[in-house]
Design a protein around this motif. Sequence first.
Motif, short mmCIF file in Angstrom:
data_model
loop_
_atom_site.label_atom_id
_atom_site.label_comp_id
_atom_site.label_asym_id
_atom_site.label_seq_id
_atom_site.Cartn_x
_atom_site.Cartn_y
_atom_site.Cartn_z
N ALA A 193 52.14 45.63 28.90
CA ALA A 193 52.76 45.11 27.68
C ALA A 193 54.02 45.89 27.34
N ALA A 194 54.07 47.19 27.68
CA ALA A 194 55.21 48.00 27.31
C ALA A 194 56.33 47.94 28.34
N GLU A 195 56.01 47.53 29.53
CA GLU A 195 57.02 47.46 30.58
C GLU A 195 57.85 46.19 30.45
N PRO A 196 59.10 46.18 30.95
CA PRO A 196 59.88 44.93 30.96
C PRO A 196 59.19 43.85 31.78
N ILE A 197 59.38 42.60 31.36
CA ILE A 197 58.80 41.47 32.10
C ILE A 197 59.36 41.42 33.51
N HIS A 198 60.68 41.58 33.63
CA HIS A 198 61.32 41.57 34.95
C HIS A 198 61.61 43.00 35.36
N ARG A 199 61.00 43.47 36.43
CA ARG A 199 61.28 44.81 36.91
C ARG A 199 62.51 44.73 37.80
N VAL A 200 63.63 45.19 37.25
CA VAL A 200 64.90 45.07 37.95
C VAL A 200 64.96 46.10 39.07
N PRO A 201 65.28 45.68 40.28
CA PRO A 201 65.39 46.66 41.35
C PRO A 201 66.49 47.65 41.06
N GLU A 202 66.37 48.85 41.61
CA GLU A 202 67.41 49.86 41.42
C GLU A 202 68.76 49.26 41.81
N VAL A 203 69.76 49.51 40.97
CA VAL A 203 71.08 48.94 41.24
C VAL A 203 71.69 49.71 42.40
N ARG A 204 71.77 49.08 43.53
CA ARG A 204 72.35 49.74 44.69
C ARG A 204 72.96 48.68 45.59
N PRO A 205 74.06 48.98 46.19
CA PRO A 205 74.64 48.03 47.16
C PRO A 205 73.67 47.82 48.31
N GLY A 206 73.67 46.62 48.84
CA GLY A 206 72.85 46.33 50.00
C GLY A 206 71.40 46.02 49.69
N PHE A 207 71.04 45.80 48.40
CA PHE A 207 69.62 45.58 48.12
C PHE A 207 69.16 44.19 48.58
N SER A 264 64.72 35.43 43.68
CA SER A 264 63.65 35.64 42.69
C SER A 264 64.29 36.05 41.37
N PRO A 265 63.54 35.99 40.26
CA PRO A 265 64.08 36.51 39.00
C PRO A 265 64.54 37.96 39.12
N GLU A 266 63.80 38.77 39.89
CA GLU A 266 64.19 40.17 40.07
C GLU A 266 65.51 40.28 40.83
N ASP A 267 65.71 39.41 41.83
CA ASP A 267 66.98 39.40 42.56
C ASP A 267 68.14 39.07 41.62
N VAL A 268 67.93 38.08 40.75
CA VAL A 268 69.00 37.66 39.84
C VAL A 268 69.36 38.80 38.88
N HIS A 269 68.34 39.43 38.31
CA HIS A 269 68.60 40.54 37.39
C HIS A 269 69.28 41.70 38.13
N GLY A 270 68.88 41.94 39.37
CA GLY A 270 69.55 42.97 40.16
C GLY A 270 71.02 42.65 40.39
N LEU A 271 71.32 41.39 40.68
CA LEU A 271 72.72 40.98 40.85
C LEU A 271 73.50 41.16 39.56
N PHE A 272 72.87 40.85 38.43
CA PHE A 272 73.56 41.01 37.15
C PHE A 272 73.85 42.49 36.88
N GLU A 273 72.91 43.37 37.23
CA GLU A 273 73.15 44.79 37.05
C GLU A 273 74.30 45.28 37.92
N LEU A 274 74.31 44.82 39.16
CA LEU A 274 75.39 45.22 40.08
C LEU A 274 76.72 44.64 39.62
N THR A 275 76.70 43.43 39.08
CA THR A 275 77.92 42.82 38.53
C THR A 275 78.47 43.66 37.39
N ARG A 276 77.58 44.11 36.53
CA ARG A 276 78.00 44.94 35.39
C ARG A 276 78.64 46.24 35.88
N GLU A 277 78.05 46.84 36.91
CA GLU A 277 78.62 48.06 37.49
C GLU A 277 80.03 47.80 38.01
N ILE A 278 80.18 46.72 38.76
CA ILE A 278 81.47 46.40 39.38
C ILE A 278 82.50 46.07 38.31
#
Length: 461
Positions: free
Chosen positions: A145-159, A172-186
Amino acid sequence: MAIQFTQNARTAVLWAQEEAMRLGQSQVEPEHLLLGLMHGDDTCAIRLLDRLGIAASQVRDAVELTGGGPPAETSQLSAVTRQIVEHAHAETEQSGDETVGSEHLLLALLRSRGNRAAEALRKLGLSYERASGELGHLAGEPLSAAEPIHRVPEVRPGFLRGRDLVSIQDLSPEDVHGLFELTREIKSGRMPQNVRGKTLALIFEKPSLRTRVTFSVAMTRLGGQSIYLSPQDIGMGSRESVADVARCMERWVDAIAARTYAHETVTALAGAADIPVVNALTDREHPCQALADFYTVLEKKSETRGMKFAFVGDGNNVAQSLMLLAPRLGTHFTLACPPGYEPVNDIVEQARSLAAAHGTRFEITSDAFEAAADADVLYTDVWTSMGQEEESEKRSRDFAGFQINDELVREAKEDVLVLHCLPAHRGQEIADEVLDGPNAGVWDQAENRLHIQAALLAAVL
């Protein structure tokens, strides 16, 4: 000792930098940090606020921001914000946690004085004592209940190294959230190094402005290069089979972005090549566009869960990718189109199944006003796509009443975000006053094609 952050806290700081830069400010102030904490699906900070009866939207409304000049290129934490982060670290040690979470940043903001964030929180009736007491109850909840619904993979190139993107269904939803995190970094200027010296082949059967430029610029900024191949250069499927082209390309380049008429062409490229193949548009899907669209929604609205996304127009490739992506991000999706212009049946069934699995709504209607009612996002595309020019007059008649204009916008929420993937036929699917109006996010949407595709290339290479 360096302060260690959870993924959600780190994301909040990155979003705070985005908020500051968007307002033309080179320093991240406490109010930007507070807004950064309002991003995310189900972080501990947002869960804590929810237990206190406060919605993230109320916090955003309570924060009074200043700025509005040209966007800043970079932003750093101000002295006041650095002090708040240090106080968050103290909160972490006091609670016995090992890393600073979003909830610790929120508590540190509540303890601060003399800044807009603290004033906004107090205006909402929040206090440090009340929040810290409620956090104890939250800490006692089951981990799920306390954890995020989507566990975002560590933001790293090549994931996503070596993977294709032919359809939104490949993510997957996790892939999409990971891409969004990497987009934010870039987008914040933190460029990955894994694409340096690599080459992307742009195989285009259709002409393009946004897709060609953004892929080319993305590769250049990542330290790689691109090569453009037109139909005259290849003759794919006529002079040479798709499979033979793919087998040659995999020996010369590191990835392919293909913009083709038939979806089967991209599928065949991906099936034959041992390098990543990215769908840059087919007659069935436009996944890169859909990713950029939802990243824009996330930037503008701070969230996607529970939003109503209304697409008004042809059930085309863009609509089909959007309806497959929406449920993955917790978004309700409604399509309004004239009878006979619905999406293909198998994608409709996939979208219905995904909506049921993710607890969202999926609807198709022939009433544009019904679709627009209480919408958070209004979206349209051209009525006549490339290759359909002979149908232009008939389509103009059939789509009468499906224009996004002031009358339709008034049916949506007051702060509705209006999007269009461009090019726009002004006066047809969208009125000038809407495209150039205060609710339009079209130019940010176009810019984000560059950043999301840079992230995608950095992820698969």
